[in-house]
Design an enzyme around this catalytic site. Sequence first.
Site, PDB file in Angstrom:
ATOM      1  N   LYS A  72      49.104  51.158  47.292  1.00  0.00           N
ATOM      2  CA  LYS A  72      49.180  51.781  45.972  1.00  0.00           C
ATOM      3  C   LYS A  72      48.794  53.258  45.947  1.00  0.00           C
ATOM      4  O   LYS A  72      49.308  54.030  45.128  1.00  0.00           O
ATOM      5  CB  LYS A  72      48.290  51.011  44.991  1.00  0.00           C
ATOM      6  CG  LYS A  72      48.924  49.759  44.413  1.00  0.00           C
ATOM      7  CD  LYS A  72      49.977  50.097  43.377  1.00  0.00           C
ATOM      8  CE  LYS A  72      50.426  48.882  42.596  1.00  0.00           C
ATOM      9  NZ  LYS A  72      51.380  49.236  41.533  1.00  0.00           N
ATOM     10  N   ASP A 119      44.923  46.149  38.113  1.00  0.00           N
ATOM     11  CA  ASP A 119      44.237  44.940  38.549  1.00  0.00           C
ATOM     12  C   ASP A 119      43.302  45.251  39.714  1.00  0.00           C
ATOM     13  O   ASP A 119      42.480  44.434  40.095  1.00  0.00           O
ATOM     14  CB  ASP A 119      45.245  43.890  39.010  1.00  0.00           C
ATOM     15  CG  ASP A 119      45.824  44.253  40.368  1.00  0.00           C
ATOM     16  OD1 ASP A 119      45.364  43.697  41.383  1.00  0.00           O
ATOM     17  OD2 ASP A 119      46.706  45.119  40.429  1.00  0.00           O
TER      18      ASP A 119
END
Length: 398
Positions: A72, A119
Amino acid sequence: MQLTAFAKEKKNINGIEFLDSEHAEKVLSFHKSFPMYKETPLVELKRMANFLGVKDFFVKDESYRFGLNAFKVLGGSFAIGSYIAKKLGMDISELPFKKMISPEIREKLGKITFVTATDGNHGRGVAWTARQLGQKAVVYMPKGSSKERFANIKAEGADVTITDLNYDDAVRLANSNADKYGWVMVQDTSWEGYQDIPKWIIQGYGTMALEAYKQLPKKPTHIFIQAGVGALAGAVTGFFANVYKGADKPVVTIVEPNTAACIFDTAKAADGKLHFVGGSMKTMMAGLACGEPCDVGWKVLESYADFAISCADSVSAKGMRALGAPLLGDQRIISGESGAVPSGAVMELLSKPQYADLCKQIGLDKNSVVLCFSTEGATDLCNYRAIVWDGKEASCAE
């Protein structure tokens, strides 16, 4: 597992020039300027390929990315770099890491607060990048988020909160506070009026696709890629559709948890509208528990993806166990819940007779060269051990 095909007659082919190899090389150069950059491994699972009856099976292992255990950071760092470049009236190619952290640039920028909802993995990447640049990050996490992921984000110096909201509502909270306090929203979910940063994030993910392309010893015939909002899936699909034109493009299959299958539902509806999933979207694949597609990513998938699969958590658990305890001679891969689901889906399709028709539709056979992306390592170690050691979410549960 359920399978749906994307519309075969794609009359309005959306442009994917922003994901071509030229742009990807520019992104890769930016990431290479970070002193901690190192290409992540592409693992060839020869024994697994033989066991499943395909020609070859490759998995890109992102657990080594920048020491953050997930891919990410590629998107968050490139988006932040691109935002800074635009703010300064510069091109990103003029702002390698060393220059971005220079006193001269810091003085011009002043203090910036970057805010996001996550998350875990995306927020950690944003917080890490902000810390590297001497800036601040505020991170909101959805209800039920992992304490380990929370701690990892906090360790990067971010102001982090686990909310009582689902992911999409946490995004809305982050955006509301960005407007209220003058913060910079860094999110791969896009909407009208918020397109540049999601687009930069999608381009940032291109580093992973470009590395895999350069590492592959042969052309993949099939790519399986997971989706949350569809930004990563759009990045990988768009890149490979650029380098392999027309009929030469690999068959791309999107994989999602069945409780948060917004890409699957949108593809299945085939009515030109984005279809949202609401509620708690309970799944152990926390990084994929997203109910609202990114419209920038969807436009790529709509035109260039081929199939979408929705599956139970047990499919991901199977992938985690098989990659973590490989066939003798294959290399071990530590893959987390959101990372292992494409590999798990391939294993389920090829090893269970009830999916023979689905394999035929996708074209999986003895001549197939499969590429999957393991997008995270064990980012929630407690749950990883419960699955891999203790047998949580056994495959027979599906």
